[in-house]
Design a protein around this motif. Structure first.
Motif, mmCIF file in Angstrom:
data_model
loop_
_atom_site.group_PDB
_atom_site.id
_atom_site.type_symbol
_atom_site.label_atom_id
_atom_site.label_comp_id
_atom_site.label_asym_id
_atom_site.label_seq_id
_atom_site.Cartn_x
_atom_site.Cartn_y
_atom_site.Cartn_z
ATOM 1 N N ARG A 134 0.782 -1.234 0.000
ATOM 2 C CA ARG A 134 0.000 0.000 0.000
ATOM 3 C C ARG A 134 0.819 1.293 0.000
ATOM 4 O O ARG A 134 0.257 2.363 -0.260
ATOM 5 C CB ARG A 134 -0.921 0.017 1.221
ATOM 6 C CG ARG A 134 -1.925 -1.123 1.250
ATOM 7 C CD ARG A 134 -2.756 -1.083 2.523
ATOM 8 N NE ARG A 134 -3.722 -2.160 2.586
ATOM 9 C CZ ARG A 134 -4.528 -2.389 3.623
ATOM 10 N NH1 ARG A 134 -4.475 -1.582 4.675
ATOM 11 N NH2 ARG A 134 -5.376 -3.396 3.609
ATOM 12 N N THR A 136 2.573 4.489 -0.823
ATOM 13 C CA THR A 136 2.550 5.330 -2.012
ATOM 14 C C THR A 136 3.927 5.941 -2.244
ATOM 15 O O THR A 136 4.822 5.854 -1.397
ATOM 16 C CB THR A 136 1.522 6.455 -1.850
ATOM 17 O OG1 THR A 136 1.956 7.315 -0.778
ATOM 18 C CG2 THR A 136 0.143 5.886 -1.529
ATOM 19 N N ASP A 137 4.094 6.589 -3.391
ATOM 20 C CA ASP A 137 5.348 7.290 -3.661
ATOM 21 C C ASP A 137 5.607 8.358 -2.602
ATOM 22 O O ASP A 137 6.758 8.569 -2.185
ATOM 23 C CB ASP A 137 5.314 7.933 -5.048
ATOM 24 C CG ASP A 137 5.352 6.892 -6.167
ATOM 25 O OD1 ASP A 137 5.731 5.738 -5.897
ATOM 26 O OD2 ASP A 137 5.003 7.247 -7.309
ATOM 27 N N ASP A 138 4.549 9.031 -2.165
ATOM 28 C CA ASP A 138 4.701 10.049 -1.124
ATOM 29 C C ASP A 138 5.161 9.421 0.192
ATOM 30 O O ASP A 138 5.981 10.006 0.914
ATOM 31 C CB ASP A 138 3.376 10.792 -0.904
ATOM 32 C CG ASP A 138 3.060 11.757 -2.041
ATOM 33 O OD1 ASP A 138 3.981 12.103 -2.807
ATOM 34 O OD2 ASP A 138 1.888 12.157 -2.157
ATOM 35 N N ASP A 139 4.626 8.239 0.506
ATOM 36 C CA ASP A 139 5.064 7.545 1.721
ATOM 37 C C ASP A 139 6.560 7.240 1.657
ATOM 38 O O ASP A 139 7.289 7.438 2.640
ATOM 39 C CB ASP A 139 4.290 6.229 1.898
ATOM 40 C CG ASP A 139 2.823 6.437 2.221
ATOM 41 O OD1 ASP A 139 2.498 7.453 2.868
ATOM 42 O OD2 ASP A 139 2.010 5.579 1.839
ATOM 43 N N ALA A 174 2.313 4.012 6.708
ATOM 44 C CA ALA A 174 2.305 3.640 5.289
ATOM 45 C C ALA A 174 1.486 2.385 5.025
ATOM 46 O O ALA A 174 1.228 2.049 3.871
ATOM 47 C CB ALA A 174 3.737 3.447 4.791
ATOM 48 N N HIS A 176 -1.509 2.323 5.805
ATOM 49 C CA HIS A 176 -2.824 2.932 5.594
ATOM 50 C C HIS A 176 -3.906 2.180 6.369
ATOM 51 O O HIS A 176 -5.027 2.000 5.910
ATOM 52 C CB HIS A 176 -3.147 3.023 4.097
ATOM 53 C CG HIS A 176 -2.234 3.977 3.373
ATOM 54 N ND1 HIS A 176 -2.472 5.328 3.288
ATOM 55 C CD2 HIS A 176 -1.039 3.769 2.764
ATOM 56 C CE1 HIS A 176 -1.487 5.915 2.632
ATOM 57 N NE2 HIS A 176 -0.591 4.987 2.309
ATOM 58 N N ARG A 223 8.923 -3.421 -3.336
ATOM 59 C CA ARG A 223 7.802 -4.326 -3.021
ATOM 60 C C ARG A 223 8.304 -5.738 -2.722
ATOM 61 O O ARG A 223 7.632 -6.733 -2.994
ATOM 62 C CB ARG A 223 6.786 -4.364 -4.162
ATOM 63 C CG ARG A 223 6.397 -2.995 -4.707
ATOM 64 C CD ARG A 223 5.694 -2.134 -3.662
ATOM 65 N NE ARG A 223 5.500 -0.762 -4.149
ATOM 66 C CZ ARG A 223 4.877 0.203 -3.453
ATOM 67 N NH1 ARG A 223 4.409 -0.060 -2.262
ATOM 68 N NH2 ARG A 223 4.750 1.410 -3.939
#
Length: 252
Positions: A134, A136-139, A174, A176, A223
């Motif tokens: 889950r 994200t690039d921002d995480d 992260a 979520h 991942r």
């Protein structure tokens, strides 16, 4: 004010309160009000009746009601306002309130430090698959920025456990999953209470931790669940040893 807001500010019907007939009356009042809030019969924005009216409904003294309301306020379930529009208003507990309650339970209970560390290890290790799925690039960018800040401080002779805790809470975030993030934050706040007084005495530990953090972020970005779990497992075991060492040096 809208009609909906007006309805929310009005006192709820009085027939929802049951008279108190047992000892420890303030606890009974508190439990009744908590149940009414949890069941949704008292909703966020509702204004509770005045303490005099509640005392009459429950069949107790005003001091008993005030004590129960203080308990609700401490848990973040009501806000006490003063002035013309004063009174006790039902609120939506925030993550900070919930996390503080968990921390209080850990701190005030007879749970052993090693049990908390073990529980946190299980939580953080097993959240890795969710994070790898889950994040994200921002995480990922936020985690790398946390690494950069911590490394900068460590290279200047500081070993900031608070920064490390922030990174681990960021990993949990992260996922979520709000419940996991709350638990992780509470566990780290508890551990910081064990180690913070001496956390600047061992900057080499901070540098080692940052290296592990960067390897973990790289595995999450790829991942690669198995690799990320291996890194996290080894890192958490090292943290457990370090916390115990810091605690020992503080009490020696």
């Amino acid at each position: 004010m809208t009609s909906g807001a007006a309805a929310r500010s009005a006192a709820p019907p009085n027939d929802i309160y049951r008279r108190i007939t047992t000892d420890r009356a303030s606890d009974q009042v508190l439990e009744q009000l908590q149940t009414l809030i949890r069941d949704g019969r008292l909703k966020a924005g509702d204004r509770l009746p005045a303490s005099t009216e509640l005392a009459n409904e429950f069949g107790v003294g005003r001091s008993t009601v005030r004590e129960a309301l203080r308990g609700l306020q401490a848990s973040g379930m009501v806000t006490i306002k003063v002035g013309a529009r004063g009174g006790a208003y039902v609120t939506e507990p925030t993550g900070r309130h919930i996390g503080q309650r968990i921390l209080d339970m850990l701190t005030l209970s007879s749970v052993a430090d090693t049990d908390v560390i073990e529980a946190r290890h299980i939580l953080e290790l097993n959240v890795i698959p969710l994070v790898c799925e889950r994040a994200t690039d921002d995480d990922i960018e936020d985690l790398l920025a946390s690494c950069d800040r911590s490394t900068e401080m460590a290279t200047h002779g500081s070993c900031p456990l608070t920064m490390a805790a922030g990174f681990h809470c960021g990993v949990a975030k992260a996922s979520h999953n709000a419940a996991i993030a709350l638990l992780a934050g509470s566990f780290y706040q508890y551990e910081l209470g064990l180690a913070v007084p001496v956390d600047d005495q061992h900057p080499e530990s901070g540098l080692a931790a940052q290296q592990a953090h960067r390897r973990l972020v790289a595995a999450i970005a790829d991942r690669d669940v198995e690799k990320a779990m291996r890194i996290m497992d080894s890192h958490l075991r090292g943290i457990a040893r370090e916390v115990q060492r810091l605690k020992g040096s503080r009490t020696a």
